[in-house]
Design a protein around this motif. Sequence first.
Motif, PDB file in Angstrom:
ATOM      1  N   CYS A 215     -81.172  -3.284  28.790  1.00 26.29           N
ATOM      2  CA  CYS A 215     -82.002  -4.313  28.162  1.00 26.29           C
ATOM      3  C   CYS A 215     -82.902  -4.934  29.231  1.00 26.29           C
ATOM      4  O   CYS A 215     -82.432  -5.334  30.290  1.00 26.29           O
ATOM      5  N   CYS A 218     -81.971  -9.116  29.189  1.00 30.66           N
ATOM      6  CA  CYS A 218     -80.721  -9.674  29.735  1.00 30.66           C
ATOM      7  C   CYS A 218     -80.007  -8.701  30.663  1.00 30.66           C
ATOM      8  O   CYS A 218     -78.995  -9.065  31.270  1.00 30.66           O
ATOM      9  N   CYS A 229     -80.847  -4.484  21.758  1.00 25.38           N
ATOM     10  CA  CYS A 229     -79.751  -4.928  22.620  1.00 25.38           C
ATOM     11  C   CYS A 229     -78.697  -5.642  21.777  1.00 25.38           C
ATOM     12  O   CYS A 229     -79.011  -6.612  21.099  1.00 25.38           O
ATOM     13  N   CYS A 232     -78.449  -9.529  23.148  1.00 30.45           N
ATOM     14  CA  CYS A 232     -79.483 -10.555  22.945  1.00 30.45           C
ATOM     15  C   CYS A 232     -80.533 -10.153  21.907  1.00 30.45           C
ATOM     16  O   CYS A 232     -81.496 -10.885  21.681  1.00 30.45           O
ATOM     17  N   SER A 234     -82.853  -8.080  21.963  1.00 32.39           N
ATOM     18  CA  SER A 234     -84.183  -7.714  22.463  1.00 32.39           C
ATOM     19  C   SER A 234     -84.478  -6.250  22.143  1.00 32.39           C
ATOM     20  O   SER A 234     -83.583  -5.399  22.132  1.00 32.39           O
TER      21      SER A 234
HETATM   22 ZN    ZN Z   1     -80.314  -7.961  26.072  1.00 33.40          ZN
END
Ligand code: ZN
Length: 320
Positions: A215, A218, A229, A232, A234
Amino acid sequence: MSDIDAQLQGFLDRPCGPYNSWDEVNQAMIRHWCEAMGDTNPVYTDPEFAARSVHGGIVAPPTMMQAWTMRGFTGQWATGSDTREPFEVFQFLEKLGYPAVVAVNCEQTYYRYLRPGDRVHHTSRIEAVSQQKTTALGVGFFVTELEEYWDADGGKVGDMRFRLFKYRAHERPKEHAAAESGKPKKIGRFRPVEGHDTKFFWEGARAGQLLIQRCKDCGTLRHPPGPMCPACQSLDWDTVQSSGRGVVYSFVVMHHPPIPPFDYPNIVVLVELEEGTRLVSQLVDAAPGAVSIGMPVEAVFREVEEGLTLPLFRPCPGGA
Ligand SMILES: [Zn+2]
């Protein structure tokens, strides 16, 4: 109507059955079925809840109807059942050169709930046979079986219409039809799908690199690859190259049944990489009895078939 059509119509509405249940409707089978299907409705499993419900007691899931009278894995019908096959029409079509079959549709109708202690049986007949149809799979006939489910008093429990396509496959292009040339067709490995999320992994393998998705927001590593991800959410990612070193987190040694194209015994390992992610692979250059949990391993890239390079694992030299 053609001669064949007329003969096919002759198979309609020949009643077969009864096909009996092995056991009366019972709580143990209901519980196992609900667990396997992920059905958590307590009216099927909790006597107190069921007593307060509109049913006034435990009932069986209607969708479980088939389970009561289904043939066992050995192919045996329950005691007292009709032993005739309802699908005589299939043998007729096989002789005419339609050997393949695929299920295409299933519709169920429910008339009453079954309760513990009920006895179920079903009867069967061929309800419809289509004229010859051409589909993407091949040329053949749609056959609809009607199974009717009954309780011990002759009350209707439910219906099931099961439609199958009995067909002759289209001829495949010559390059795929090795069998026609008299050579036995070699069965290869399943080829991985290389999509947006996974292409990097296989390109890396071809270049001798074991890549892990990371990711960009993070930094969490993940495998198998995916678009988002899990930490998080993303959608931005890149990759890092693994050292290729890790340990056997779990394993299984496959002995039977031998499935081509693998050599047996086949050691399947779940490897935990130094970086923390895990992946399923094959352990090579090792005796089946030598593998153990925690064993240090390292990645080795092998072209197992033309155009297919896989990251496999072997015991670490000097490891353990
Ligand atoms: Zn992440």
